[in-house]
Design a protein around this motif. Sequence first.
Motif, PDB file in Angstrom:
ATOM      1  N   ARG A 141      -5.016   1.230   5.121  1.00 32.52           N
ATOM      2  CA  ARG A 141      -3.842   0.397   5.377  1.00 32.52           C
ATOM      3  C   ARG A 141      -4.232  -1.050   5.706  1.00 32.52           C
ATOM      4  NH1 ARG A 141      -1.020   5.273   8.855  1.00 32.52           N
ATOM      5  NH2 ARG A 141      -0.876   6.709   7.084  1.00 32.52           N
ATOM      6  N   GLU A 142      -3.938  -1.504   6.945  1.00 35.87           N
ATOM      7  CA  GLU A 142      -4.207  -2.910   7.255  1.00 35.87           C
ATOM      8  C   GLU A 142      -5.698  -3.242   7.293  1.00 35.87           C
ATOM      9  OE1 GLU A 142      -3.420  -1.063  11.420  1.00 35.87           O
ATOM     10  OE2 GLU A 142      -2.971  -0.654   9.309  1.00 35.87           O
ATOM     11  N   PHE A 143      -6.552  -2.217   7.257  1.00 38.26           N
ATOM     12  CA  PHE A 143      -8.001  -2.439   7.274  1.00 38.26           C
ATOM     13  C   PHE A 143      -8.623  -2.260   5.885  1.00 38.26           C
ATOM     14  CE2 PHE A 143      -6.813  -0.551  11.446  1.00 38.26           C
ATOM     15  CZ  PHE A 143      -7.038  -1.683  12.232  1.00 38.26           C
ATOM     16  N   LYS A 144      -7.795  -2.378   4.847  1.00 41.65           N
ATOM     17  CA  LYS A 144      -8.284  -2.121   3.489  1.00 41.65           C
ATOM     18  C   LYS A 144      -9.349  -3.119   3.036  1.00 41.65           C
ATOM     19  CE  LYS A 144      -4.542  -4.747   1.283  1.00 41.65           C
ATOM     20  NZ  LYS A 144      -3.414  -4.694   0.326  1.00 41.65           N
ATOM     21  N   GLU A 145      -9.345  -4.321   3.603  1.00 41.07           N
ATOM     22  CA  GLU A 145     -10.416  -5.290   3.314  1.00 41.07           C
ATOM     23  C   GLU A 145     -11.604  -4.931   4.196  1.00 41.07           C
ATOM     24  OE1 GLU A 145     -10.225  -7.410   0.934  1.00 41.07           O
ATOM     25  OE2 GLU A 145      -8.099  -7.092   0.476  1.00 41.07           O
ATOM     26  N   ILE A 146     -12.352  -3.939   3.753  1.00 49.99           N
ATOM     27  CA  ILE A 146     -13.362  -3.321   4.606  1.00 49.99           C
ATOM     28  C   ILE A 146     -14.412  -4.306   5.093  1.00 49.99           C
ATOM     29  CG2 ILE A 146     -15.130  -1.508   4.707  1.00 49.99           C
ATOM     30  CD1 ILE A 146     -13.490   0.022   2.603  1.00 49.99           C
TER      31      ILE A 146
END
Length: 232
Positions: free
Chosen positions: A142-147
């Motif tokens: 989700r909001e952390f998809k840009e790892i």
Amino acid sequence: MLNSRTTYIIGFVVALLLWSCEGNRTAQETEEITVDVPADTARVERTGRTVGERLESLRGWMNEKVERGDTAIQREMPGIKEDFRVRSTEIEQNLDSLSADSKAEYARLKERYERWENRQERRLNTPLDRAELDQWEEQLLREFKEIENIEPKDMREAYLTFMGVIRAKRRNWTQHDWDYVDNVYGQLNQRRGQVENQISNTDKLKIRALQAEYLTLEGAADAQSTVRNMRN
């Protein structure tokens, strides 16, 4: 009565004899020995590592491998296969020294490695689709998809988000789906490794617990997939 020079000479000779005896004893202690001790430490080798310690080393080695990303693993796969062969051979040569529980753990580690190696071979032959992987990253994080941009203070929450989706949706996933899930897991672990020194000890402990849960669920899914394939 002995003069000081005679006393000195006698003292020197006694010290020399004691040093010689100590040297012989030390040399004997460095030889390979086998003693009656608890099962997992019954055989002591010249390396100083017992078969039980080799099993513990294999466990840590496996955990390190499953946490890494696909690209690095596939590049190093020939060496990894040989490393596992050497490690397993060393254990199996002294397998009788292990307790029943340790033998069972070794069998589980072998099965886990074989499933993991099969997955890596499958991914090498059928690379993941970038667009589909993007969809999985968004679904799982989700909001952390840009790892690569996850902040150290948010690593715990990223793992919690990831595991929340795993718990809710894993029963409907195919082996194809798990390939993408496991790739995202590897990326998340890589990012954690990059910021490890900036994560609090409390968050590290929680992340370790979540990683252990993931590996348990992923291993169970692999086993179920193997059973299904055998029936078909």
